[in-house]
Design an enzyme around this catalytic site. Structure first.
Site, short mmCIF file in Angstrom:
data_model
loop_
_atom_site.label_atom_id
_atom_site.label_comp_id
_atom_site.label_asym_id
_atom_site.label_seq_id
_atom_site.Cartn_x
_atom_site.Cartn_y
_atom_site.Cartn_z
N SER A 169 -2.77 3.05 11.29
CA SER A 169 -3.10 1.86 10.49
C SER A 169 -2.40 0.67 11.13
O SER A 169 -1.42 0.84 11.88
CB SER A 169 -2.56 2.04 9.07
N TYR A 175 3.43 4.46 2.07
CA TYR A 175 2.31 4.43 3.02
C TYR A 175 2.74 3.84 4.38
O TYR A 175 2.47 4.41 5.44
CB TYR A 175 1.16 3.61 2.43
C1 BGC Z 1 -4.91 0.59 4.14
C2 BGC Z 1 -5.83 -0.36 3.40
C3 BGC Z 1 -5.55 -1.78 3.81
C4 BGC Z 1 -5.49 -1.95 5.31
C5 BGC Z 1 -5.07 -3.35 5.73
C6 BGC Z 1 -5.02 0.32 5.62
O1 BGC Z 1 -4.26 1.21 6.34
O2 BGC Z 1 -5.24 1.93 3.83
O3 BGC Z 1 -5.68 -0.19 1.99
O4 BGC Z 1 -6.56 -2.63 3.28
O5 BGC Z 1 -4.61 -1.01 5.87
O6 BGC Z 1 -3.94 -3.80 5.04
#
Ligand code: BGC
Length: 279
Positions: free
Chosen positions: A164, A177
């Site tokens: 991410s 996260y």
């Molecule tokens: C998340 C999303 C988020 C995106 C940008 C991703 O890894 O799961 O919820 O919109 O990152 O912030």
């Protein structure tokens, strides 16, 4: 100038992955679903992993077999060691081997740190980080055992970690996260260093804001989408296919010399867009 799936060009009909065997975790929805379909379109046989949502997984399987390749759905929780071991063992039995592991399954359990329970922390670390470790480990064992098969690929196997932008962008209210994705970055780099001598390529894809169920509230009203677009220099929210195509490229021999890299697929989200006018 908002983009949408409808405006995308027709997918390239190039079977870059002909004869390869791929497993995608969390492949019944969102980025995983688009990735599994794109790998099938590129000529790979695909295992469609899911943990809940058998019907959607079967629909993905039907899309993939429509390309004339093999596919089946396999239910397994990626954070459960025995289930991951059994999933890869079945794949080796049914398809003969594995060439591409896409460790995609992931989830969010958002809360302010003062409100976050240990269960919320642990669930996200278990699925997003430990799950990727288990999937990478089981794939690596088979890659090392089998080695390079030159007619199939220049490399002995590819591990692609779905990361991410939050691998490097701190994210208030999402410490579980962001920590999991920061961990995925180092998991990926360390495995890349450790496994490169076996001709195994380990890399990550770092999506930004992609239109999927995980972040629906960030784009499903015009106001939410407008706020989100302020974080995206390229001016459109991403589609799952944007990420899926990057995975196909990363898995193919076109990128055979790319090792230990995170490819951000984010419309420029990691470019600190606030600094375009400030600083
Ligand atoms: C998340 C999303 C988020 C995106 C940008 C991703 O890894 O799961 O919820 O919109 O990152 O912030």
């Amino acid at each position: 100038m908002a983009g949408s799936a409808e405006q995308r060009r027709a997918p390239l009909d190039v079977r870059l992955l002909e004869g390869q065997k791929a497993l995608v975790t969390g492949a019944n929805s969102g980025i995983g679903k688009a990735t599994a379909i794109a790998l099938g379109r590129a000529g790979a046989d695909v295992v469609v992993n899911y943990v809940a949502g058998a019907q959607e997984a079967e629909e993905v399987v039907a899309r993939i077999t429509g390309f004339g390749v093999r596919a089946y759905a396999h239910e397994a929780d990626v954070s459960d060691e025995d289930q991951v071991v059994a999933m890869v063992a079945r794949m080796v039995e049914e398809f003969g081997t594995i060439d591409i592991m896409v460790a995609n399954a992931g989830l969010q359990r958002d809360a302010a740190v003062t409100e976050m329970t240990l269960a919320q922390w642990q669930k996200v670390i278990d699925v997003n980080l430990t799950g990727q470790f288990l999937c990478a480990r089981e794939a690596a064992k088979e890659f090392v055992r089998r080695g390079v098969v030159p007619e199939v690929s220049r490399s002995a196997g590819k591990i692609i970690c779905m990361s991410s932008v939050h691998q490097i962008v701190p994210w208030a209210g999402h410490v579980n996260y962001a920590s999991s994705k920061g961990g995925v970055g180092m998991l990926m780099q360390t495995l890349a260093q450790e496994l490169a001598p076996h001709r195994i390529r380990v890399n990550a894809i770092g999506p930004g804001a992609i239109r999927t169920p995980i972040n629906r509230s960030a784009w499903d009203t015009p106001q939410a989408e407008a706020e989100l677009l302020e974080l995206i220099p390229y001016g459109r929210v991403g589609d799952p296919e944007d990420v899926a195509d990057a995975v196909v490229a990363m898995a193919s021999d076109l990128l055979d010399y790319v090792i230990g890299c995170t490819l951000y697929v984010d419309g420029g989200m990691t470019l600190f867009p606030g600094f375009a006018t400030g600083g």
